[in-house]
Design a protein around this motif. Structure first.
Motif, PDB file in Angstrom:
ATOM      1  N   ILE A 226      23.666   9.784  33.531  1.00  0.00           N
ATOM      2  CA  ILE A 226      23.853   8.862  32.419  1.00  0.00           C
ATOM      3  C   ILE A 226      23.309   9.489  31.135  1.00  0.00           C
ATOM      4  O   ILE A 226      22.106   9.691  30.993  1.00  0.00           O
ATOM      5  CB  ILE A 226      23.149   7.522  32.688  1.00  0.00           C
ATOM      6  N   PHE A 227      24.202   9.811  30.201  1.00  0.00           N
ATOM      7  CA  PHE A 227      23.825  10.319  28.891  1.00  0.00           C
ATOM      8  C   PHE A 227      23.517   9.120  27.993  1.00  0.00           C
ATOM      9  O   PHE A 227      24.276   8.150  27.968  1.00  0.00           O
ATOM     10  CB  PHE A 227      24.973  11.107  28.266  1.00  0.00           C
ATOM     11  N   VAL A 228      22.423   9.197  27.244  1.00  0.00           N
ATOM     12  CA  VAL A 228      22.042   8.079  26.381  1.00  0.00           C
ATOM     13  C   VAL A 228      21.750   8.563  24.962  1.00  0.00           C
ATOM     14  O   VAL A 228      20.983   9.508  24.762  1.00  0.00           O
ATOM     15  CB  VAL A 228      20.801   7.347  26.937  1.00  0.00           C
ATOM     16  N   ASP A 229      22.358   7.908  23.986  1.00  0.00           N
ATOM     17  CA  ASP A 229      22.107   8.179  22.575  1.00  0.00           C
ATOM     18  C   ASP A 229      20.807   7.478  22.155  1.00  0.00           C
ATOM     19  O   ASP A 229      20.242   6.691  22.922  1.00  0.00           O
ATOM     20  CB  ASP A 229      23.305   7.688  21.753  1.00  0.00           C
TER      21      ASP A 229
ATOM     22  N   ASP B 234       6.326   2.407  13.647  1.00  0.00           N
ATOM     23  CA  ASP B 234       6.124   1.078  13.064  1.00  0.00           C
ATOM     24  C   ASP B 234       7.434   0.372  12.719  1.00  0.00           C
ATOM     25  O   ASP B 234       7.483  -0.860  12.694  1.00  0.00           O
ATOM     26  CB  ASP B 234       5.268   1.172  11.798  1.00  0.00           C
ATOM     27  N   ILE B 235       8.482   1.149  12.439  1.00  0.00           N
ATOM     28  CA  ILE B 235       9.741   0.517  12.036  1.00  0.00           C
ATOM     29  C   ILE B 235      10.734   0.392  13.197  1.00  0.00           C
ATOM     30  O   ILE B 235      11.804  -0.202  13.045  1.00  0.00           O
ATOM     31  CB  ILE B 235      10.421   1.301  10.894  1.00  0.00           C
ATOM     32  N   ILE B 236      10.377   0.927  14.353  1.00  0.00           N
ATOM     33  CA  ILE B 236      11.314   0.990  15.475  1.00  0.00           C
ATOM     34  C   ILE B 236      11.503  -0.374  16.137  1.00  0.00           C
ATOM     35  O   ILE B 236      10.535  -1.072  16.458  1.00  0.00           O
ATOM     36  CB  ILE B 236      10.836   2.011  16.529  1.00  0.00           C
ATOM     37  N   THR B 237      12.758  -0.744  16.340  1.00  0.00           N
ATOM     38  CA  THR B 237      13.097  -1.905  17.154  1.00  0.00           C
ATOM     39  C   THR B 237      13.843  -1.377  18.369  1.00  0.00           C
ATOM     40  O   THR B 237      14.996  -0.968  18.276  1.00  0.00           O
ATOM     41  CB  THR B 237      13.998  -2.893  16.386  1.00  0.00           C
ATOM     42  N   LYS B 238      13.172  -1.331  19.505  1.00  0.00           N
ATOM     43  CA  LYS B 238      13.787  -0.729  20.688  1.00  0.00           C
ATOM     44  C   LYS B 238      14.767  -1.686  21.351  1.00  0.00           C
ATOM     45  O   LYS B 238      14.665  -2.904  21.220  1.00  0.00           O
ATOM     46  CB  LYS B 238      12.721  -0.288  21.687  1.00  0.00           C
TER      47      LYS B 238
ATOM     48  N   GLU C  68      18.318   3.771   8.225  1.00  0.00           N
ATOM     49  CA  GLU C  68      16.988   3.157   8.101  1.00  0.00           C
ATOM     50  C   GLU C  68      15.908   4.116   8.575  1.00  0.00           C
ATOM     51  O   GLU C  68      14.865   4.267   7.932  1.00  0.00           O
ATOM     52  CB  GLU C  68      16.923   1.861   8.905  1.00  0.00           C
ATOM     53  N   PHE C  69      16.173   4.786   9.688  1.00  0.00           N
ATOM     54  CA  PHE C  69      15.204   5.724  10.236  1.00  0.00           C
ATOM     55  C   PHE C  69      14.945   6.867   9.263  1.00  0.00           C
ATOM     56  O   PHE C  69      13.798   7.221   8.983  1.00  0.00           O
ATOM     57  CB  PHE C  69      15.706   6.274  11.577  1.00  0.00           C
TER      58      PHE C  69
ATOM     59  N   ILE D  53      17.382   2.658  20.263  1.00  0.00           N
ATOM     60  CA  ILE D  53      16.759   1.805  19.249  1.00  0.00           C
ATOM     61  C   ILE D  53      17.877   1.090  18.499  1.00  0.00           C
ATOM     62  O   ILE D  53      19.003   1.577  18.441  1.00  0.00           O
ATOM     63  CB  ILE D  53      15.863   2.599  18.270  1.00  0.00           C
ATOM     64  N   LYS D  54      17.554  -0.075  17.974  1.00  0.00           N
ATOM     65  CA  LYS D  54      18.564  -0.864  17.288  1.00  0.00           C
ATOM     66  C   LYS D  54      18.693  -0.481  15.820  1.00  0.00           C
ATOM     67  O   LYS D  54      19.636  -0.878  15.150  1.00  0.00           O
ATOM     68  CB  LYS D  54      18.232  -2.355  17.430  1.00  0.00           C
TER      69      LYS D  54
END
Length: 208
Positions: free
Chosen positions: A3-6, A93-97, A18-19, A12-13
């Protein structure tokens, strides 16, 4: 199944914009270089790196060549390494997982590949993984600048990984959110959009 995941927009949402806005703010403050100047210089080097098809050099080597002026490659290498060691963690601090996907990865017995666009060196990629409360050891392969020669949407990004792992693209699936990720289909890897949670659940739990 592999399973490849971006990452951005998937694990993260947060969207990439934004990042990177926060990333360049911190990098500018750390380096003492004007925000517009450092962001322009880095993005220009990244764009030139992405276009460089010389697969004899990894992406980090290419990037350092593109960003360097007048033999100051060592300056830039040291700057980025120190930034990733000392300041990069503040981005958490800004990450929304994406809790749904993160929990599936934590509990699956499937082989998971971290397949975000390799625009960061290994030290930063491992930290990004920790931002979502996962361990780098959870992945059987992690794409980063030092072990990659191509960036998405170039299908050779995916081809390089399957060849290194000696796996069949038909046994793989890519979970992502953009055209960059859909490029996996050009080498025979199935693409599943991150919003399709029912199918993603079946992939992780049932292996469908």
């Amino acid at each position: 199944m592999y399973i490849f995941v971006d990452y951005d927009g998937t694990l993260i949402k947060n969207p990439e914009s934004e990042f990177f806005e926060r990333y360049f703010f911190l990098l500018s403050k750390f380096s003492g270089i004007d925000l517009s100047e450092i962001s322009r210089k880095v993005m220009k080097a990244v764009e030139e790196t992405a276009k460089d098809t010389d697969n004899g050099k990894n992406l980090f080597e290419k990037f350092l060549e593109k960003i360097s002026d007048n033999g100051d490659r060592k300056y830039w290498e040291n700057l980025f390494m120190e930034f990733y060691k000392r300041e990069f963690s503040k981005l958490k601090d800004i990450i929304t997982k994406n809790d749904f996907l993160v929990e599936l990865i934590k509990n699956t017995d499937k082989e998971v590949i971290f397949a975000s666009n390799p625009l960061f060196p290994k030290i930063a990629v491992n930290e990004r993984i920790r931002f979502v409360d996962l361990s780098p050891k959870r992945f059987c392969y992690i794409a980063h600048m030092e072990n990659s020669h191509f960036v998405k949407p170039d299908p050779r990004f995916f081809k390089e990984i399957v060849e290194k792992l000696s796996i069949n693209p038909a046994d793989c699936v890519m979970i992502g959110d953009t055209e960059n990720d859909i490029a996996c289909e050009k080498i025979g890897i199935k693409f599943v959009h991150v919003d399709n949670e029912k199918e993603i659940y079946n992939i992780f739990v049932k292996g469908d």
